[in-house]
Design a protein around this motif. Structure first.
Motif, short mmCIF file in Angstrom:
data_model
loop_
_atom_site.label_atom_id
_atom_site.label_comp_id
_atom_site.label_asym_id
_atom_site.label_seq_id
_atom_site.Cartn_x
_atom_site.Cartn_y
_atom_site.Cartn_z
N THR A 1 -7.30 1.09 3.73
CA THR A 1 -7.48 -0.20 4.42
C THR A 1 -6.17 -0.98 4.42
OG1 THR A 1 -8.17 -1.40 2.41
CG2 THR A 1 -9.89 -0.27 3.67
N GLY A 2 -5.39 -0.85 3.35
CA GLY A 2 -4.10 -1.54 3.31
C GLY A 2 -3.10 -0.97 4.29
N ALA B 1 0.83 -1.20 0.00
CA ALA B 1 0.00 0.00 0.00
C ALA B 1 0.87 1.26 0.00
CB ALA B 1 -0.93 -0.01 1.21
N VAL B 2 1.96 1.25 0.77
CA VAL B 2 2.87 2.39 0.79
C VAL B 2 3.49 2.58 -0.60
CG1 VAL B 2 5.03 3.31 1.72
CG2 VAL B 2 3.39 2.19 3.24
N ILE B 3 3.89 1.49 -1.23
CA ILE B 3 4.48 1.58 -2.57
C ILE B 3 3.46 2.14 -3.56
CG2 ILE B 3 5.30 0.19 -4.52
CD1 ILE B 3 6.71 -1.60 -2.47
N LEU B 4 2.20 1.72 -3.45
CA LEU B 4 1.16 2.24 -4.33
C LEU B 4 0.98 3.75 -4.13
CD1 LEU B 4 -1.04 1.89 -6.41
CD2 LEU B 4 -2.60 1.17 -4.56
N VAL B 5 0.98 4.19 -2.88
CA VAL B 5 0.89 5.64 -2.61
C VAL B 5 2.05 6.37 -3.26
CG1 VAL B 5 0.95 7.42 -0.82
CG2 VAL B 5 -0.37 5.33 -0.45
N GLU B 6 3.24 5.81 -3.13
CA GLU B 6 4.42 6.45 -3.71
C GLU B 6 4.34 6.48 -5.23
OE1 GLU B 6 9.28 6.28 -3.07
OE2 GLU B 6 7.95 4.96 -1.94
N MET B 7 3.82 5.43 -5.85
CA MET B 7 3.69 5.40 -7.30
C MET B 7 2.67 6.43 -7.79
SD MET B 7 3.74 1.27 -7.84
CE MET B 7 3.39 1.32 -9.59
N LEU B 8 1.60 6.61 -7.04
CA LEU B 8 0.56 7.56 -7.44
C LEU B 8 0.96 9.01 -7.19
CD1 LEU B 8 -2.63 5.68 -6.17
CD2 LEU B 8 -2.10 6.26 -8.56
N THR B 9 1.70 9.26 -6.11
CA THR B 9 1.98 10.63 -5.69
C THR B 9 3.42 11.06 -5.89
OG1 THR B 9 2.55 10.04 -3.41
CG2 THR B 9 0.21 10.38 -3.90
N LEU B 10 4.32 10.08 -6.08
CA LEU B 10 5.77 10.32 -6.13
C LEU B 10 6.31 10.85 -4.82
CD1 LEU B 10 6.25 11.83 -9.71
CD2 LEU B 10 6.41 9.44 -8.98
N SER B 11 5.51 10.77 -3.76
CA SER B 11 5.96 11.24 -2.45
C SER B 11 6.67 10.11 -1.72
CB SER B 11 4.75 11.71 -1.63
OG SER B 11 5.14 12.00 -0.30
#
Length: 332
Positions: free
Chosen positions: A295-296, A241-251
């Protein structure tokens, strides 16, 4: 040095009389008398050094894997990928056989499975087939430097492949436990198309003797930061889930100053507030998608569910908001 054949589990000659890939699939332990007594760890490895008296290090692979990874030359099998994990302590030696028993059954096109896991010359190491690509960490940094966000379709394809590979590992009883963008390898094969491999599954415990901060520290689930942490599959859901956030936001973190971990982020923003804070990082991502991602990231491992459920919820939600790319679930 001892070895176990990947297919049968039977004890075999570690050198192998027949050559080829099948002879290289093994778990080895002990000190190789041909090589140096101890290999240097961390940043002091140099080209020309030999691991287990056999694998000659050629060039470092930048920002890939849980520790320092190298391309290496094997006199018996050509080019390989070698990672020196950490000191070959008695505790690490005792982990080699059971870890190998779990890893040797992995068979999925999205997993870079090890051909050898061993301990020699004072270090633990792993050997795998080479993969001509770069880490997701490099891919993300390239987008940051170019100030370009990847499209939803590209993110969906990459994440779906990552999730499918990990689901396959979980079904075989293998948890990554040290997942980060460095452990996701990409090979570009077309516009927005990549082959993906996940590397270094279940190898985190072998790096415990390293003096450097683990490369996956920022992706640890909250329960992994406790003394009694267990590598249940839910830790991979959190890291994914953290990796997905990073992929979507580049943060690379919840705050630009990097003084807050994702675990702290979730603790401070409870319940629906997690999705609200995620939405502030990229406003064009549909809010229902952020609800699923939240949720992840749940603090309670049981509330995250399985990675298979997380993947299915994401597919269904992207579809419901009209943003699902049908090619996302194509074969890697």
């Amino acid at each position: 040095m001892c070895a176990w054949d990947r297919g049968s589990g039977a004890r075999v000659n570690p050198v192998g009389a027949t050559g080829g890939r099948a002879a290289r699939l093994r778990c080895s332990s002990g000190v190789n008398k041909v090589g140096p007594q101890h290999l240097p760890l961390d940043a002091s490895l140099t080209a020309g050094a030999r691991v287990a008296g056999r694998y000659e290090l050629v060039a470092p692979i930048v920002d890939a894997g849980i520790t320092e990874a190298w391309t290496a030359r094997d006199p018996q099998g050509g080019e390989m990928r070698v990672s020196v994990l950490g000191p070959s302590t008695p505790a690490a030696q005792s982990l080699l056989p059971p870890t190998w028993e779990r890893l040797r059954v992995l068979s999925n096109p999205g997993i870079l499975a090890p051909a050898e896991l061993g301990g020699a010359d004072g270090v633990c190491f792993t050997v795998s087939e080479p993969f001509d690509g770069r880490a997701l960490a490099n891919w993300l940094e390239g987008h940051r430097q170019a100030d370009t966000r990847p499209g939803f379709g590209v993110v969906q394809r990459l994440f779906d492949r990552l999730a499918s590979a990990l689901i396959s590992a979980h079904s075989a009883g293998v948890v990554h436990g040290a997942l980060s963008p460095r452990c996701v390898l990409l090979k570009r094969v077309g516009q927005g198309q990549h082959h993906l491999r996940v590397c270094d599954l279940a190898l985190g415990p072998f790096t415990s003797g390293s003096t450097t901060t683990p490369s996956w520290f920022d992706y640890l689930a909250p329960e992994q930061r406790t003394p009694r942490a267990e590598d249940a599959a839910a830790v991979d859901v959190f890291a994914s889930a953290v990796i997905l956030v990073e992929m979507l936001t580049l943060s690379p973190g919840p705050r630009a100053d990097a003084r807050e971990t994702w675990g702290q982020f979730v603790r401070e923003a409870k319940g629906a507030a997690v999705a609200e804070r995620l939405a502030s990082l990229r406003k064009d991502v549909p809010r229902p998608v952020w609800d699923v991602v939240a949720t992840g990231l749940a603090l309670n491992p049981r509330e995250r569910g399985t990675l298979q459920r997380f993947q299915r919820a994401l597919r269904e939600t992207w579809t419901a908001v009209g943003e699902w790319d049908r090619s996302a679930i194509a074969e890697p």
